[in-house]
Write a protein that holds these residues in place. Structure first.
Motif, short mmCIF file in Angstrom:
data_model
loop_
_atom_site.label_atom_id
_atom_site.label_comp_id
_atom_site.label_asym_id
_atom_site.label_seq_id
_atom_site.Cartn_x
_atom_site.Cartn_y
_atom_site.Cartn_z
N ASP A 177 11.50 3.64 -3.54
CA ASP A 177 11.20 2.21 -3.41
C ASP A 177 11.91 1.60 -2.22
O ASP A 177 11.39 0.70 -1.55
N ARG A 213 5.67 -2.98 0.96
CA ARG A 213 5.35 -3.89 -0.14
C ARG A 213 5.50 -5.33 0.32
O ARG A 213 4.68 -6.18 0.00
N ARG A 243 -0.02 -2.24 0.18
CA ARG A 243 0.32 -1.32 -0.91
C ARG A 243 -0.52 -0.06 -0.90
O ARG A 243 -0.10 0.97 -1.40
N THR A 244 -1.71 -0.13 -0.34
CA THR A 244 -2.61 1.02 -0.44
C THR A 244 -2.09 2.21 0.34
O THR A 244 -2.31 3.35 -0.05
N ILE A 303 0.89 3.25 0.76
CA ILE A 303 2.24 3.68 0.42
C ILE A 303 2.36 5.20 0.19
O ILE A 303 3.20 5.85 0.84
#
Lengths: 302, 227
Positions: free
Chosen positions: B100, B107, B112-113, B115
């Motif tokens: 994370d 983020r 987000r796609t 990541i």
């Protein structure tokens, strides 16, 4: 059981290291005793308050003038009050109301305090200064006076008391949260988040608030007894809950007249039920505080 | 790429850490800034990363003059620069797992796609295994944490990388691995590098050009020391 936990220091080591190890063990043991007694009392109080009213189908308001002001006995462990109501039962109901008010008000106060403190610290600069001066101004008015002022604006009931307690008790939480956030804000990981494109909101919600939640939670727990006392004080003054409704403050208030006649039980038991859970909660919060940061004590005291 | 002109900066207006410093980094160039500790080179690096507002002077990034710092700077400009700090412990949020930690900038940008793909690309590049990615900062060593911090700095594909004593606390092999990762990234994207440090040997071997801190400070009336 608890005695067996502390190992006796070997004679050779004890002579060399004076008494340091044993004192450390004693400190730990005292802490454990404090934790368990506090947890037991709080657990018992919460269970009683939650379970007794639905399980025991009796009317706490049932008046029986033929049995008025009976001293404690097997039938009435806490005695009866001046119109013959069972005092134990009244006390359970009173504690129920007081705890409810304490919990909800502490929760609301902590939410307000955390939001204000975090906002002030993460915006910084002028906003911070202005907000904290407003907090100081609020704090300069005595709690109870401000509380009475707020209660006086509404009809008597549970919610005005909760509002009054919540609006007068968020200040210390705001200060605690602000100082924690200020110390976190200059850490490089906040710089890294800023450089990674995080907005102010994201930095606050993702990095700053989670870090201050333990402190805010501790402040909330310490606030519960505060709020209970505030509620009792308001009720005692006749400004809190309506006087037919049992609350610890109301019970003490209505028992004041019989105290002068030498009947000690109607004041003693509500008073004890106010003090004992308070001390137990403070004990629990103290253990928690020591785990969080033993050095920081001043603000997070009852 | 990066131009710093006559920068005066510090933490107290009446007593700046340094006055009138200048430095420039050309596109694709790597510049090493050498100086003793406490001279203000880290502060200059923070100015270059738009994290510290200078008291005076001009900063331009990619030909755009910078007028706002920290949160006030537009996100696109802020993320043009990636930063790696000296102390990985302090620059990692203790609550986030390394996974994370690395993708946090993605983020924040709402991307987000991409990541999983970006993570699969970066983790091997900086030498982090899946097992390490699932751990929290207190469960890994300083070197492993610094690898994650480097990955976080690279995740948004910055066009300038600022390494503030990135390898100052690490052993030789980790230093070599991190420098290799930075160079691989630069070879791939043509990004510029500003490496700040006190290790002359390392910076001279790593960077196209090294600048001594004393050469950055312009005497009154002097021109910029860099071409």
């Amino acid at each position: 059981m608890a005695d067996r936990v502390t190992p006796a220091p070997p004679a050779t080591r004890a002579s060399r290291t004076t008494r340091a190890p044993r004192r450390l063990g004693a400190g730990r043991q005292a802490r454990r005793v404090r934790l368990w007694t506090s947890a037991l009392i709080v657990g018992a109080v919460v269970l009683t308050v939650l379970l007794v009213p639905p399980l025991v189908q009796l009317d706490e308001q049932a008046v029986d003038l033929s049995r008025k002001l009976l001293p404690p006995s097997w039938d009435h462990p806490f005695g009866t009050d001046d119109v013959g109501r069972d005092l134990l039962f009244r006390c359970v109901y009173g504690l129920r109301v007081s705890l409810l008010v304490g919990l909800v008000a502490a929760l609301v106060a902590t939410l307000i305090g955390t939001a204000v403190g975090a906002a002030a610290a993460s915006l910084g600069g002028w906003t911070d200064r202005v907000v904290m001066r407003i907090v100081d101004a609020f704090a300069s008015v005595p709690h109870l006076l401000l509380g009475i002022f707020i209660v006086a604006m509404f009809r008597p009931g549970v919610w005005p008391v909760i509002v009054s307690v919540a609006l007068t008790h968020w200040l210390s939480t705001a200060r605690i949260v602000r100082s924690e956030v200020l110390s976190l804000r200059s850490r490089p990981y906040i710089d890294a988040a800023v450089s990674g494109g995080a907005s102010r909101w994201r930095v606050t919600v993702r990095h700053l608030l989670p870090a201050v939640l333990p402190q805010a939670g501790l402040a909330a727990v310490l606030m519960v007894p505060h709020a209970m006392w505030h509620e009792s004080a308001l009720s005692f003054l006749g400004l809190g809950l309506p006087s037919h409704q049992a609350s610890l403050g109301n019970l003490v208030q209505s028992a004041r007249s019989s105290l002068l006649a030498g009947d000690w039980w109607p004041t003693l038991f509500p008073g004890l039920l106010l003090i004992v859970p308070t001390l137990a909660l403070a004990g629990l919060a103290g253990v928690w505080r020591d785990r969080l940061n033993p050095r920081r004590r001043s603000e997070l005291m009852l | 790429m990066l131009e710093l002109h006559d920068i005066t900066a510090g933490y107290d207006r009446r007593n700046p850490v340094f006055t009138r410093a200048a430095l420039s980094v050309a596109p694709g160039e790597s510049v090493g800034l050498l100086g003793p500790s406490g001279c203000g080179k880290s502060t200059l690096a923070r100015v270059a990363a738009l994290l510290h507002r200078p008291d005076a002077g001009r900063v331009s990034l990619d030909g755009t003059e910078v007028r706002a710092w920290r949160h006030r700077a537009p996100r696109a400009l802020r993320t043009t620069v990636g930063v790696v700090f000296q102390q990985p412990r302090m620059s990692a949020d203790p609550r986030l797992r390394l996974r994370d930690l690395i993708v946090e900038p993605l983020r924040a940008a709402g991307r987000r796609t991409g990541i999983p793909a970006r993570l699969a690309e970066l983790a091997p590049a900086v030498g982090l295994t899946d097992d390490l990615l699932a751990r929290r900062p207190h469960e890994v060593s300083d070197g492993q944490l610094q690898r994650a911090c480097l990955a976080r700095a690279l995740v948004l594909r910055p066009r300038l990388l600022v390494c503030d004593e990135m390898t100052g606390m690490l052993d030789a092999s980790t230093t070599a691995a991190l420098v290799t990762a930075v160079e691989a990234y630069r070879a791939e994207t043509g990004a510029s590098l500003l490496a700040v440090g006190h290790d002359r040997l390392l910076l001279e071997r790593w960077c196209d050009r090294t600048v001594d801190w004393s050469d950055c400070l312009t005497p009154a009336g002097g021109g910029s020391p860099t071409s």
